[in-house]
Design a protein around this motif. Structure first.
Motif, mmCIF file in Angstrom:
data_model
loop_
_atom_site.group_PDB
_atom_site.id
_atom_site.type_symbol
_atom_site.label_atom_id
_atom_site.label_comp_id
_atom_site.label_asym_id
_atom_site.label_seq_id
_atom_site.Cartn_x
_atom_site.Cartn_y
_atom_site.Cartn_z
ATOM 1 N N GLY A 112 0.810 -1.212 0.000
ATOM 2 C CA GLY A 112 0.000 0.000 0.000
ATOM 3 C C GLY A 112 0.839 1.256 0.000
ATOM 4 O O GLY A 112 2.046 1.232 0.200
ATOM 5 N N GLN A 113 0.178 2.378 -0.203
ATOM 6 C CA GLN A 113 0.872 3.663 -0.277
ATOM 7 C C GLN A 113 1.427 4.100 1.074
ATOM 8 O O GLN A 113 2.439 4.790 1.145
ATOM 9 C CB GLN A 113 -0.082 4.735 -0.800
ATOM 10 N N SER A 114 0.743 3.727 2.132
ATOM 11 C CA SER A 114 1.182 4.125 3.467
ATOM 12 C C SER A 114 1.099 2.922 4.400
ATOM 13 O O SER A 114 0.170 2.815 5.204
ATOM 14 C CB SER A 114 0.311 5.277 3.990
ATOM 15 N N THR A 124 -0.546 -10.068 4.848
ATOM 16 C CA THR A 124 -1.328 -10.455 3.675
ATOM 17 C C THR A 124 -1.434 -9.277 2.714
ATOM 18 O O THR A 124 -1.707 -8.144 3.124
ATOM 19 C CB THR A 124 -2.739 -10.908 4.100
ATOM 20 N N LEU A 125 -1.207 -9.557 1.430
ATOM 21 C CA LEU A 125 -1.271 -8.508 0.423
ATOM 22 C C LEU A 125 -2.701 -8.380 -0.110
ATOM 23 O O LEU A 125 -3.410 -9.379 -0.262
ATOM 24 C CB LEU A 125 -0.319 -8.819 -0.732
ATOM 25 N N SER A 126 -3.090 -7.148 -0.387
ATOM 26 C CA SER A 126 -4.437 -6.889 -0.894
ATOM 27 C C SER A 126 -4.373 -6.351 -2.319
ATOM 28 O O SER A 126 -3.529 -5.513 -2.642
ATOM 29 C CB SER A 126 -5.149 -5.864 -0.006
ATOM 30 N N LYS A 127 -5.285 -6.834 -3.166
ATOM 31 C CA LYS A 127 -5.395 -6.306 -4.527
ATOM 32 C C LYS A 127 -6.419 -5.179 -4.608
ATOM 33 O O LYS A 127 -6.682 -4.651 -5.691
ATOM 34 C CB LYS A 127 -5.764 -7.437 -5.485
ATOM 35 N N ASN A 134 0.255 -0.725 -7.906
ATOM 36 C CA ASN A 134 0.374 -1.526 -6.691
ATOM 37 C C ASN A 134 -0.297 -2.886 -6.862
ATOM 38 O O ASN A 134 0.266 -3.924 -6.512
ATOM 39 C CB ASN A 134 -0.266 -0.794 -5.507
ATOM 40 N N THR A 135 -1.508 -2.862 -7.387
ATOM 41 C CA THR A 135 -2.245 -4.102 -7.594
ATOM 42 C C THR A 135 -1.524 -5.008 -8.586
ATOM 43 O O THR A 135 -1.472 -6.231 -8.405
ATOM 44 C CB THR A 135 -3.660 -3.800 -8.109
ATOM 45 N N ALA A 136 -0.957 -4.417 -9.636
ATOM 46 C CA ALA A 136 -0.232 -5.201 -10.642
ATOM 47 C C ALA A 136 0.969 -5.909 -10.028
ATOM 48 O O ALA A 136 1.260 -7.062 -10.353
ATOM 49 C CB ALA A 136 0.209 -4.300 -11.789
#
Length: 240
Positions: A112-114, A124-127, A134-136
């Motif tokens: 994420g940005q922050s 855990t990563l979020s799309k 970021n999502t890519a």
């Protein structure tokens, strides 16, 4: 340390070019720049390094470009679609070419940005992020590690934050905005700038060549004492 033949995909970019420079000047490894257009070999050509031209979405051209290399560094920049689609293509081309390990330059922006204080690789990563970049990067890592679980080429993802140094937008671009009177500081610049110098990113890449426990892992990269945005901007302003 063992000597390796290292292909750098995206060798015309800021980080990719510096990887090529440091590997060549270090003398311990043989490096092969791989770029999409012949003009992308301009910087590497001053060292007389033999490069290859191959699109990162063309598996046959990539296989030919990577053959003979045991380490592949995927440092390609691009739009969100290219980021996502290139990873499976590069991985399969590396496998066909007989490479042992693929090192993927991801980004700390997968968090994420922050990201919250104490954020680490186990989170855990979020799309569901506002920026497609970021999502890519999250999706690219998912492809990378899914392929690793079922196939043979070892895989490592490195997640640097803001990478700065000569030729970086974070130096030249910031200088241009300061000179044009277009730069500003949010909240007086007291926020942390998760910056890392480009040579330290390259050092991390080199350390991943042989580290056995790195296979299948992702690593956040940063400096021991990251500056505030005020301090980071101040360094460039002082130089000007």
């Amino acid at each position: 340390m063992a000597s390796h033949v290292v292909a750098v995909i995206g060798a015309s970019g800021f980080i990719g070019n510096r990887i090529v420079e440091m590997l060549h000047l270090g003398g311990a490894h043989q490096v092969r720049p791989v770029v999409r257009r012949a003009s992308g070999l301009a910087l590497a050509s001053r060292f007389g390094i033999e490069g290859r031209v191959a699109d990162a979405l063309d598996i046959s051209a990539l296989e030919a470009a990577l053959t003979g290399c045991d380490i592949i560094v995927h440092a390609l920049a691009g739009d969100a679609d290219t980021i996502v689609r290139s990873v499976p293509t590069v991985y399969r081309a590396a496998e066909r070419a007989g490479a042992r390990r693929l090192i993927y330059l991801s980004s700390a922006m997968v968090h994420g940005q922050s990201p919250p204080p104490g954020c680490d690789e186990t989170m855990t990563l979020s799309k569901k992020q506002p920026l497609r970049y970021n999502t890519a990067k999250v999706m690219a890592e998912e492809h990378l590690f899914a392929l690793r679980r079922s196939r043979t080429v070892e895989a490592v993802a490195l997640r640097p934050g803001i990478v700065y140094g000569p030729r970086s937008q974070w130096i030249g671009g910031l200088a241009d905005r300061l000179l044009a009177g277009q730069a500003c500081l949010v909240d007086s610049g007291e926020g942390i700038c998760n910056a890392i110098y480009v040579d330290n990113v390259v050092d991390a890449v080199i350390r991943c060549f042989d580290a056995p426990q790195a296979d299948g892992e992702a690593f956040l990269l940063g400096e021991p004492e990251p500056p505030t945005w005020r301090a980071f901007t101040g360094y460039v302003a002082s130089a000007l």
